[in-house]
Design a protein around this motif. Structure first.
Motif, mmCIF file in Angstrom:
data_model
loop_
_atom_site.group_PDB
_atom_site.id
_atom_site.type_symbol
_atom_site.label_atom_id
_atom_site.label_comp_id
_atom_site.label_asym_id
_atom_site.label_seq_id
_atom_site.Cartn_x
_atom_site.Cartn_y
_atom_site.Cartn_z
ATOM 1 N N ALA A 209 -44.216 -2.636 -9.379
ATOM 2 C CA ALA A 209 -42.356 -1.950 -9.475
ATOM 3 C C ALA A 209 -41.727 -2.771 -8.912
ATOM 4 O O ALA A 209 -40.620 -3.515 -9.963
ATOM 5 N N ARG A 210 -42.108 -3.237 -8.034
ATOM 6 C CA ARG A 210 -40.960 -4.386 -7.168
ATOM 7 C C ARG A 210 -41.325 -5.984 -8.068
ATOM 8 O O ARG A 210 -39.917 -6.749 -8.045
ATOM 9 N N VAL A 211 -42.349 -6.164 -8.217
ATOM 10 C CA VAL A 211 -42.824 -7.277 -9.084
ATOM 11 C C VAL A 211 -41.658 -7.565 -9.561
ATOM 12 O O VAL A 211 -40.628 -8.561 -10.744
ATOM 13 N N MET A 212 -41.351 -6.136 -11.115
ATOM 14 C CA MET A 212 -41.144 -6.469 -12.191
ATOM 15 C C MET A 212 -39.449 -6.509 -11.341
ATOM 16 O O MET A 212 -38.490 -6.407 -12.856
ATOM 17 N N GLY A 213 -38.721 -6.003 -10.356
ATOM 18 C CA GLY A 213 -37.527 -6.342 -10.087
ATOM 19 C C GLY A 213 -36.637 -5.350 -9.832
ATOM 20 O O GLY A 213 -35.384 -5.217 -9.422
ATOM 21 N N ALA A 214 -37.298 -4.656 -9.740
ATOM 22 C CA ALA A 214 -37.110 -2.764 -9.782
ATOM 23 C C ALA A 214 -36.530 -2.725 -7.866
ATOM 24 O O ALA A 214 -36.527 -3.290 -6.755
ATOM 25 N N GLY A 215 -35.155 -1.946 -7.665
ATOM 26 C CA GLY A 215 -34.562 -2.170 -6.632
ATOM 27 C C GLY A 215 -35.569 -0.823 -5.257
ATOM 28 O O GLY A 215 -35.870 -0.049 -6.181
ATOM 29 N N ASN A 216 -35.250 -0.724 -4.214
ATOM 30 C CA ASN A 216 -35.242 0.430 -3.617
ATOM 31 C C ASN A 216 -35.569 1.555 -4.218
ATOM 32 O O ASN A 216 -35.834 2.764 -4.304
ATOM 33 N N ILE A 217 -33.881 1.923 -4.333
ATOM 34 C CA ILE A 217 -32.837 3.524 -4.745
ATOM 35 C C ILE A 217 -33.719 3.057 -6.603
ATOM 36 O O ILE A 217 -34.679 4.686 -6.405
ATOM 37 N N GLN A 218 -34.635 2.369 -7.076
ATOM 38 C CA GLN A 218 -35.066 2.725 -8.540
ATOM 39 C C GLN A 218 -36.293 3.454 -8.302
ATOM 40 O O GLN A 218 -37.286 3.821 -8.412
#
Length: 584
Positions: free
Chosen positions: A191-200
């Motif tokens: 999810a981080r690699v795909m650009g998701a933020g902390n809240i997401q």
């Protein structure tokens, strides 16, 4: 197959998460029943007082009357109708318990997921806040609140906020502990690699994975909130007359439980009914949001499995006979009514791409389907139906008559035990260890072509290569001279050279034991050198089941031909050559 295996038809329809949760919840009979009871009680508490002739504070001339047609639950010492009071108490208790549950759950989940996800200073700060809250006793806070509010008592909003703020800690610690383990898993990194933020990440990836635990905690909070409100009301810091609640009614009737029992038992039994109904509703919702949870009643499943297992056995001639095997995961069917048979000393290769249902079929043969799997059909081993065996009965088959070689040797062997210790654990299944057990281990390791096996006995798995670990796993499977070996893609994690060595070792060990084998693979190039028959699986169906020569010479199904075209040509030619040598 364990006793929780029954035949069901997959449910079709929309694939949205909300629809899937709804369908799963509707299949949970206890959950639906619990929710229906809660909703019915809520409707009664709202609607019936509008038509009931007595108000909850109205005094009648009928003092301390037992239940009658006029007063179905009797009256108290002041002549107040207990049914009217119970309806008012039901309103207040449901309102307060729901509010407390919402406040405590929202606060606990929010702080718990933040603490678990960020860790370090944030985690330490939240945990110290938890410790501080736990040192503040509920009664002391309530006493302080009672001293600063009017004599009429605390309104339900204030009481709900106080209890909610004091009861969030259990939810927070639960969520925090689970999130600490989830945040290191690959799907969070993806999810981080795909650009998701902390809240997401917290909202979309972490909280849904903790949802089943949150639901359980919330349902327990609901019952705890009713009991806490009862205690506070009894001490004078909660709901006060002329208003009332179920807890206050029970508390006030304790002294009269022997002389006027109706005052105690009617509201008391209603509290028990509410708590039980909420727990069952929460259990159903928990299983509905967790795709890995089982929705089957094990007792009913056992009886239906027993009935199903009484199938005609005219065709049961082999060591293993599978008839109409189905396996469902929720609304998805993984195995669709397949038939298989393995004769004694025969090798059946089960071939198909990933997700075709091969491994699930193998797990069915040893009763190790996961809890979320619901299966059906008949499996007979050596003429005996094994779909209804208990755990103790399965122990007479698993590891003894049926051996399993799993896919990844790096996780099959216990990393903290030496090789000798792992063999000792397996040998103890047959009784006390013999004094020369180490010689037996050396003999088994020598049988899988390990040179100088004595030097490996005190080694740990991480000190050995992948090929060596897989050979040791094969030797472990041979400890009790099994009648059936299930090899679930035993060469997947190995390079080509080691694959050939392991295949040769596996074939040699099987021949020495005189065992039948179910060999699972997606690589047809490995099949020709070891199998007698081949079953090709696709999307849960066996599309072709014939002898190994026919598979390579004249496959009848298009899917089999496509698998052959994808196999490495050099390896396939070598395999086909071995088939020709066997024929000659």
């Amino acid at each position: 197959m364990d006793s929780n295996i029954v035949a069901t038809e997959p449910v079709t329809g929309g694939n949205g998460r909300g629809r899937v949760i709804l369908r799963r919840f509707l299949r949970h009979k206890l959950g639906v029943g619990g929710l229906a009871v809660v909703v019915l009680l809520a409707l009664i508490a709202i609607v019936v007082p509008m038509f009931w002739p007595y108000g909850h504070g109205e005094i009648t001339p009928d003092l301390s009357q037992p239940p009658s047609a006029t007063h179905p639950m009797g009256t108290d010492t002041l002549g107040r109708d207990l049914f009217a009071q119970t309806l008012r108490g039901l309103q207040q208790s449901l309102l307060i318990a729901t509010s407390v549950t919402v406040v405590a759950t929202v606060l606990g989940v929010s702080l718990g997921v933040v603490a678990g996800y960020f860790g370090r200073f944030v985690d330490a700060s939240v945990m110290r806040l938890v410790d501080l809250t736990l040192t503040l006793p509920t009664i002391a806070i309530a006493a302080f609140l009672g001293s600063v509010v009017p004599a009429g008592g605390v309104n339900w909003i204030a009481l709900s906020l106080v209890l909610g703020v004091l009861m969030w800690t259990s939810v927070s610690r639960l969520v925090r502990g689970i999130v600490l383990s989830l945040r290191e898993l690959p799907f969070v990194d993806a999810a981080r690699v795909m650009g998701a933020g902390n809240i997401q990440i917290m909202a979309r990836h972490l909280i849904p994975n903790v949802a089943d635990h949150i639901i359980v905690a919330a349902t327990l909070l609901f019952g705890t909130a009713i009991l806490a409100e009862s205690g506070l009301s009894f001490l004078g810091f909660g709901v006060q007359p002329p208003d009332t609640s179920l807890g206050l009614l029970v508390s006030n009737a304790q002294s009269a439980v022997l002389t006027r029992p109706w005052l105690f038992y009617f509201p008391g039994l209603l509290i028990v009914l509410i708590v039980l109904a909420m727990n069952y509703a929460g259990e159903g919702l928990r299983d509905a949001v967790n795709p890995k949870a089982s929705l089957v009643n094990p007792l009913q499943a056992a009886q239906r499995t027993k009935d199903q297992s009484q199938v005609p056995s005219d065709e049961a001639k082999g060591l293993v006979d599978v008839r109409g095997l189905t396996v469902d995961f929720g609304d998805s069917r993984a195995v669709n009514g397949i038939d298989l048979s393995i004769a004694k000393n025969e090798v059946l290769a089960l071939v198909g791409e990933s997700g075709s249902g091969k491994s699930v079929t193998a797990l069915s043969l040893v009763g190790l389907l996961p809890p979320s799997a619901v299966g059906g059909g008949s499996i007979r081993f050596d003429g005996k139906e094994i779909t209804e065996l208990s755990f103790q009965q399965w122990r007479q088959y698993r590891g003894r008559r049926i051996a399993v070689i799993l896919q990844d040797p790096s996780t099959t062997l216990n990393p903290v035990l030496t090789i000798a210790a792992q063999f000792k654990d397996s040998m103890r299944l047959a009784g006390p260890l013999q004094h020369d057990y180490r010689s037996r281990i050396v003999e088994l390791l020598d049988g899988v072509a390990i040179k100088d096996p004595a030097r490996l006995l005190d080694s740990y798995p991480h000190q050995l290569s992948g090929g060596m670990r897989q050979r040791i796993a094969i030797a472990l499977a041979m400890v009790h001279d099994p009648e059936l070996i299930i090899a679930d893609e035993p060469t997947t994690a190995l390079d080509v050279t080691v694959q050939a060595q392991v295949m040769s070792t596996l074939s040699l060990a099987r021949e020495r034991a005189g065992a039948a084998m179910l060999f699972i693979t997606h690589d047809l190039s490995l099949v020709a050198g070891i199998a007698d028959k081949v079953a090709v699986m696709r999307d849960g169906d066996v599309v072709e089941h014939t002898d190994v020569h026919t598979i390579f010479d004249s496959p009848s199904h298009e899917y089999t031909r496509s698998l052959l075209s994808l196999a490495p040509s050099l390896a396939l030619s070598a395999a086909a050559g071995r088939v020709e040598e066997d024929e000659s």
